[in-house]
Design a protein around this motif. Structure first.
Motif, short mmCIF file in Angstrom:
data_model
loop_
_atom_site.label_atom_id
_atom_site.label_comp_id
_atom_site.label_asym_id
_atom_site.label_seq_id
_atom_site.Cartn_x
_atom_site.Cartn_y
_atom_site.Cartn_z
N GLY A 164 14.99 56.40 92.41
CA GLY A 164 13.93 55.53 91.95
C GLY A 164 13.53 55.83 90.51
O GLY A 164 13.30 54.92 89.71
N ASP A 165 13.46 57.12 90.18
CA ASP A 165 13.09 57.49 88.80
C ASP A 165 14.10 56.99 87.79
O ASP A 165 13.74 56.55 86.70
N LEU A 166 15.38 57.07 88.16
CA LEU A 166 16.43 56.58 87.27
C LEU A 166 16.24 55.10 86.96
O LEU A 166 16.35 54.67 85.80
N LEU A 167 15.92 54.32 87.99
CA LEU A 167 15.72 52.89 87.77
C LEU A 167 14.45 52.61 86.97
O LEU A 167 14.40 51.67 86.17
N VAL A 168 13.42 53.41 87.18
CA VAL A 168 12.18 53.21 86.42
C VAL A 168 12.44 53.45 84.93
O VAL A 168 12.06 52.66 84.07
N TYR A 169 13.11 54.57 84.63
CA TYR A 169 13.39 54.87 83.22
C TYR A 169 14.38 53.88 82.61
O TYR A 169 14.23 53.49 81.45
N THR A 170 15.37 53.47 83.38
CA THR A 170 16.33 52.48 82.89
C THR A 170 15.64 51.15 82.61
O THR A 170 15.89 50.49 81.60
N GLY A 171 14.75 50.74 83.50
CA GLY A 171 14.01 49.50 83.30
C GLY A 171 13.14 49.55 82.06
O GLY A 171 13.06 48.59 81.29
N ALA A 172 12.49 50.69 81.85
CA ALA A 172 11.66 50.82 80.65
C ALA A 172 12.50 50.76 79.38
O ALA A 172 12.10 50.14 78.39
N LEU A 173 13.68 51.37 79.40
CA LEU A 173 14.56 51.31 78.23
C LEU A 173 15.08 49.90 77.98
O LEU A 173 15.20 49.47 76.83
N LEU A 174 15.40 49.18 79.04
CA LEU A 174 15.88 47.80 78.87
C LEU A 174 14.79 46.90 78.29
O LEU A 174 15.06 46.05 77.44
N VAL A 175 13.56 47.09 78.73
CA VAL A 175 12.46 46.31 78.16
C VAL A 175 12.25 46.69 76.70
O VAL A 175 11.97 45.84 75.85
N LEU A 176 12.44 47.97 76.37
CA LEU A 176 12.34 48.40 74.97
C LEU A 176 13.45 47.77 74.13
O LEU A 176 13.21 47.31 73.01
N PHE A 177 14.67 47.70 74.67
CA PHE A 177 15.77 47.07 73.94
C PHE A 177 15.52 45.58 73.75
O PHE A 177 15.95 44.99 72.76
N SER A 178 14.84 44.96 74.71
CA SER A 178 14.56 43.53 74.57
C SER A 178 13.63 43.27 73.39
O SER A 178 13.66 42.20 72.80
N LEU A 179 12.83 44.26 73.04
CA LEU A 179 11.96 44.11 71.88
C LEU A 179 12.77 43.86 70.61
O LEU A 179 12.37 43.04 69.77
N ALA A 180 13.91 44.52 70.48
CA ALA A 180 14.77 44.28 69.32
C ALA A 180 15.27 42.83 69.32
O ALA A 180 15.33 42.18 68.26
N GLY A 181 15.60 42.30 70.48
CA GLY A 181 16.03 40.90 70.57
C GLY A 181 14.91 39.95 70.19
O GLY A 181 15.14 38.95 69.50
N TRP A 182 13.69 40.24 70.63
CA TRP A 182 12.56 39.38 70.28
C TRP A 182 12.29 39.42 68.78
O TRP A 182 11.97 38.39 68.17
N VAL A 183 12.39 40.60 68.18
CA VAL A 183 12.16 40.71 66.73
C VAL A 183 13.23 39.94 65.96
O VAL A 183 12.93 39.22 65.00
N MET A 184 14.49 40.07 66.39
CA MET A 184 15.57 39.32 65.72
C MET A 184 15.37 37.82 65.88
O MET A 184 15.57 37.06 64.93
N TRP A 185 14.98 37.39 67.07
CA TRP A 185 14.79 35.96 67.30
C TRP A 185 13.63 35.44 66.46
O TRP A 185 13.72 34.40 65.83
N TYR A 186 12.53 36.19 66.45
CA TYR A 186 11.36 35.75 65.69
C TYR A 186 11.66 35.71 64.20
O TYR A 186 11.33 34.74 63.51
N SER A 187 12.28 36.76 63.68
CA SER A 187 12.55 36.79 62.24
C SER A 187 13.59 35.75 61.85
O SER A 187 13.59 35.25 60.74
N GLY A 188 14.47 35.39 62.75
CA GLY A 188 15.44 34.33 62.47
C GLY A 188 14.84 32.95 62.49
O GLY A 188 15.41 32.01 61.93
N ASN A 189 13.69 32.78 63.12
CA ASN A 189 13.03 31.47 63.20
C ASN A 189 11.95 31.27 62.16
O ASN A 189 11.30 30.23 62.14
N ILE A 190 11.73 32.24 61.29
CA ILE A 190 10.73 32.07 60.24
C ILE A 190 11.28 31.09 59.22
O ILE A 190 12.39 31.25 58.73
#
Length: 109
Positions: free
Chosen positions: A45-71
């Motif tokens: 369970g801990d492995l999945l919790v930490y993996t999920g948190a890292l995936l959500v953190l990586f998604s932040l990079a995608g949101w920043v790229m998407w937002y900066s590309g739409n300016i």
């Protein structure tokens, strides 16, 4: 003529990456918290919790790229019109010059 806004037309790949990472991260996080995942006496369970948190953190990079590309681009001086834009430019330049100039402090001796 008014500019045409196409919504999500720019950076679709970054948007898909961000949404996919968010979904996988949240699913992994919730599985790690609520599902009893025990294999041969080991809790994963801990492995999945930490993996999920890292995936959500990586998604932040995608949101920043998407937002900066739409300016949209900056407005030109013709669109600003008048002397207000020039005055703001002069004020910004003078402030940045004052910040950049090294100040010498005399020591009291």
């Amino acid at each position: 003529m008014a500019p045409k806004y196409d919504g999500l037309s720019h950076c679709k790949l970054a948007l898909v990456f961000a949404v996919l990472m968010d979904l996988l991260g949240v699913i992994s996080l919730l599985l790690g918290v609520f599902a009893p995942l025990e294999i041969q006496g080991r809790d994963f369970g801990d492995l999945l919790v930490y993996t999920g948190a890292l995936l959500v953190l990586f998604s932040l990079a995608g949101w920043v790229m998407w937002y900066s590309g739409n300016i949209e681009g900056l407005t030109s001086k013709k669109e600003l019109g008048g002397t207000v834009g020039g005055a703001v430019d002069r004020l910004a330049r003078s402030l940045s010059r004052r910040i950049r100039i090294p100040r010498t402090h005399s020591s009291p001796t």
